[in-house]
Motif scaffolding. Structure first.
Motif, PDB file in Angstrom:
ATOM      1  N   ALA A 171      45.916  42.009  42.461  1.00 37.62           N
ATOM      2  CA  ALA A 171      46.303  40.810  41.713  1.00 37.62           C
ATOM      3  C   ALA A 171      45.739  39.557  42.372  1.00 37.62           C
ATOM      4  CB  ALA A 171      47.828  40.730  41.616  1.00 37.62           C
ATOM      5  N   GLN A 172      45.769  39.525  43.692  1.00 36.01           N
ATOM      6  CA  GLN A 172      45.246  38.376  44.417  1.00 36.01           C
ATOM      7  C   GLN A 172      43.733  38.264  44.242  1.00 36.01           C
ATOM      8  OE1 GLN A 172      44.901  38.250  48.942  1.00 36.01           O
ATOM      9  NE2 GLN A 172      46.766  37.057  48.617  1.00 36.01           N
ATOM     10  N   ILE A 173      43.046  39.399  44.292  1.00 35.02           N
ATOM     11  CA  ILE A 173      41.591  39.399  44.120  1.00 35.02           C
ATOM     12  C   ILE A 173      41.219  38.956  42.709  1.00 35.02           C
ATOM     13  CG2 ILE A 173      39.521  40.849  44.064  1.00 35.02           C
ATOM     14  CD1 ILE A 173      40.844  42.572  46.258  1.00 35.02           C
ATOM     15  N   GLU A 174      41.916  39.501  41.702  1.00 29.59           N
ATOM     16  CA  GLU A 174      41.632  39.133  40.312  1.00 29.59           C
ATOM     17  C   GLU A 174      41.830  37.640  40.099  1.00 29.59           C
ATOM     18  OE1 GLU A 174      40.494  40.987  37.934  1.00 29.59           O
ATOM     19  OE2 GLU A 174      41.011  43.065  38.281  1.00 29.59           O
ATOM     20  N   GLN A 175      42.863  37.098  40.716  1.00 30.74           N
ATOM     21  CA  GLN A 175      43.127  35.665  40.586  1.00 30.74           C
ATOM     22  C   GLN A 175      41.992  34.852  41.179  1.00 30.74           C
ATOM     23  OE1 GLN A 175      46.487  34.097  42.872  1.00 30.74           O
ATOM     24  NE2 GLN A 175      47.097  32.910  41.088  1.00 30.74           N
ATOM     25  N   ARG A 176      41.510  35.272  42.346  1.00 32.88           N
ATOM     26  CA  ARG A 176      40.420  34.537  43.000  1.00 32.88           C
ATOM     27  C   ARG A 176      39.089  34.732  42.281  1.00 32.88           C
ATOM     28  NH1 ARG A 176      40.308  35.599  49.244  1.00 32.88           N
ATOM     29  NH2 ARG A 176      38.691  33.993  49.073  1.00 32.88           N
ATOM     30  N   LEU A 177      38.979  35.795  41.489  1.00 33.77           N
ATOM     31  CA  LEU A 177      37.787  36.008  40.674  1.00 33.77           C
ATOM     32  C   LEU A 177      37.849  35.216  39.377  1.00 33.77           C
ATOM     33  CD1 LEU A 177      37.253  39.873  41.082  1.00 33.77           C
ATOM     34  CD2 LEU A 177      35.779  38.063  41.988  1.00 33.77           C
ATOM     35  N   GLY A 178      38.988  34.531  39.154  1.00 40.33           N
ATOM     36  CA  GLY A 178      39.141  33.752  37.932  1.00 40.33           C
ATOM     37  C   GLY A 178      39.582  34.575  36.747  1.00 40.33           C
ATOM     38  N   ARG A 179      40.111  35.767  37.016  1.00 38.37           N
ATOM     39  CA  ARG A 179      40.586  36.634  35.935  1.00 38.37           C
ATOM     40  C   ARG A 179      42.111  36.595  35.900  1.00 38.37           C
ATOM     41  NH1 ARG A 179      37.221  41.999  37.841  1.00 38.37           N
ATOM     42  NH2 ARG A 179      35.107  41.131  37.685  1.00 38.37           N
ATOM     43  N   ASP A 180      42.665  36.979  34.750  1.00 37.27           N
ATOM     44  CA  ASP A 180      44.113  37.115  34.666  1.00 37.27           C
ATOM     45  C   ASP A 180      44.510  38.399  35.377  1.00 37.27           C
ATOM     46  OD1 ASP A 180      44.517  34.820  33.176  1.00 37.27           O
ATOM     47  OD2 ASP A 180      44.146  35.871  31.276  1.00 37.27           O
ATOM     48  N   PRO A 181      45.432  38.305  36.369  1.00 37.83           N
ATOM     49  CA  PRO A 181      45.875  39.521  37.049  1.00 37.83           C
ATOM     50  C   PRO A 181      46.431  40.521  36.047  1.00 37.83           C
ATOM     51  CG  PRO A 181      46.652  37.587  38.215  1.00 37.83           C
ATOM     52  CD  PRO A 181      46.067  37.107  36.916  1.00 37.83           C
ATOM     53  N   GLN A 182      46.071  41.785  36.246  1.00 37.28           N
ATOM     54  CA  GLN A 182      46.531  42.826  35.350  1.00 37.28           C
ATOM     55  C   GLN A 182      48.020  43.061  35.545  1.00 37.28           C
ATOM     56  OE1 GLN A 182      44.099  46.246  36.111  1.00 37.28           O
ATOM     57  NE2 GLN A 182      42.319  45.366  35.119  1.00 37.28           N
ATOM     58  N   THR A 183      48.692  43.408  34.455  1.00 37.46           N
ATOM     59  CA  THR A 183      50.111  43.733  34.554  1.00 37.46           C
ATOM     60  C   THR A 183      50.276  44.986  35.393  1.00 37.46           C
ATOM     61  OG1 THR A 183      50.492  42.813  32.361  1.00 37.46           O
ATOM     62  CG2 THR A 183      52.198  44.269  33.260  1.00 37.46           C
ATOM     63  N   GLU A 184      51.124  44.885  36.417  1.00 34.74           N
ATOM     64  CA  GLU A 184      51.302  46.009  37.322  1.00 34.74           C
ATOM     65  C   GLU A 184      52.487  46.856  36.898  1.00 34.74           C
ATOM     66  OE1 GLU A 184      51.755  44.467  41.240  1.00 34.74           O
ATOM     67  OE2 GLU A 184      49.876  43.352  41.167  1.00 34.74           O
ATOM     68  N   GLU A 185      52.388  48.155  37.156  1.00 41.70           N
ATOM     69  CA  GLU A 185      53.510  49.036  36.935  1.00 41.70           C
ATOM     70  C   GLU A 185      54.496  48.849  38.079  1.00 41.70           C
ATOM     71  OE1 GLU A 185      51.980  52.930  36.686  1.00 41.70           O
ATOM     72  OE2 GLU A 185      50.866  52.593  34.835  1.00 41.70           O
ATOM     73  N   ILE A 186      55.695  49.418  37.920  1.00 44.09           N
ATOM     74  CA  ILE A 186      56.693  49.327  38.979  1.00 44.09           C
ATOM     75  C   ILE A 186      56.136  49.973  40.234  1.00 44.09           C
ATOM     76  CG2 ILE A 186      58.985  50.077  39.701  1.00 44.09           C
ATOM     77  CD1 ILE A 186      59.791  49.992  36.754  1.00 44.09           C
ATOM     78  N   ALA A 187      56.261  49.271  41.363  1.00 46.96           N
ATOM     79  CA  ALA A 187      55.711  49.778  42.613  1.00 46.96           C
ATOM     80  C   ALA A 187      56.601  50.880  43.182  1.00 46.96           C
ATOM     81  CB  ALA A 187      55.603  48.630  43.615  1.00 46.96           C
TER      82      ALA A 187
END
Length: 199
Positions: A171-187
């Motif tokens: 999620a952090q990488i996607e944000q820094r790439l300018g993308r919307d972080p993908q919805t994560e499943e329950i960890a």
């Protein structure tokens, strides 16, 4: 070598009435998929993760998390070996009550070791030597192939022991790439919990 060979540096005093501000945090540089992978890693060698003993009380764990403004703590022993992770969810609310009931003890008797997530709970790792020559795109592809939002990064010491040195968080990488972080499943796994709570 003796310190007599070194000259003292120039010094001064803070001036009365002149403000002295705390430094601003350096802004993270933008990433693209061709950036060196190491730039996307949360580097525990530069910013040590907050840790706690497995014998610490839940009240102490909560105080440390509040003081350090984090939502999880790494759990280590006297030899600095990683044992697991404890989260706010594990130290507050119904979860510790359920753990105490299952163990037949009072909630106040619980310690971190009773509620932590064990490190052996399916923790995926990458090796620093592989990361060193990789690109951010390789990391994203690896995380997606693993189907996990995070992956720990380790290296080996002279005795061939694992040494935790960082973590990649999708999620952090996607944000820094300018993308919307993908919805994560329950960890569910150790590294997923670290990822979802460690932002």
């Amino acid at each position: 070598m003796s310190d007599h060979h070194y000259k003292p540096l120039p010094w001064t005093r803070l001036k009365r009435g002149v403000p002295c501000y705390l430094p601003k945090l350096a802004a993270r540089t933008a990433l693209d998929v061709t950036s060196p992978a190491i730039e996307a890693m949360t580097d525990f060698r530069r910013l040590a993760p907050v840790s706690i003993s497995r014998d610490a009380s839940l009240d102490e764990a909560n105080r440390v998390m509040t003081l350090c403004k984090v939502h999880y703590l790494l759990v280590s022993d006297e030899q600095r070996q990683l044992l697991g992770v404890v989260t706010e969810a594990g130290t507050r609310g119904h979860r510790p009550l359920a753990a105490a009931h299952a163990m037949g003890i009072r909630p106040g008797e619980l310690v971190v070791g009773n509620v932590m997530i064990n490190k052996h709970d399916d923790a995926e790792v990458m090796h620093l030597k592989d990361v060193a020559g990789a690109r951010v795109g390789n990391v994203v592809a690896t995380l997606k192939a693993l189907g996990t939002p995070s992956c720990l990064v380790v290296e080996h010491d002279d005795s061939d022991n694992h040494v935790l040195c960082g973590i990649f968080m999708l999620a952090q990488i996607e944000q820094r790439l300018g993308r919307d972080p993908q919805t994560e499943e329950i960890a569910h796994t150790f590294s997923q919990v670290v990822s979802s709570l460690g932002r």
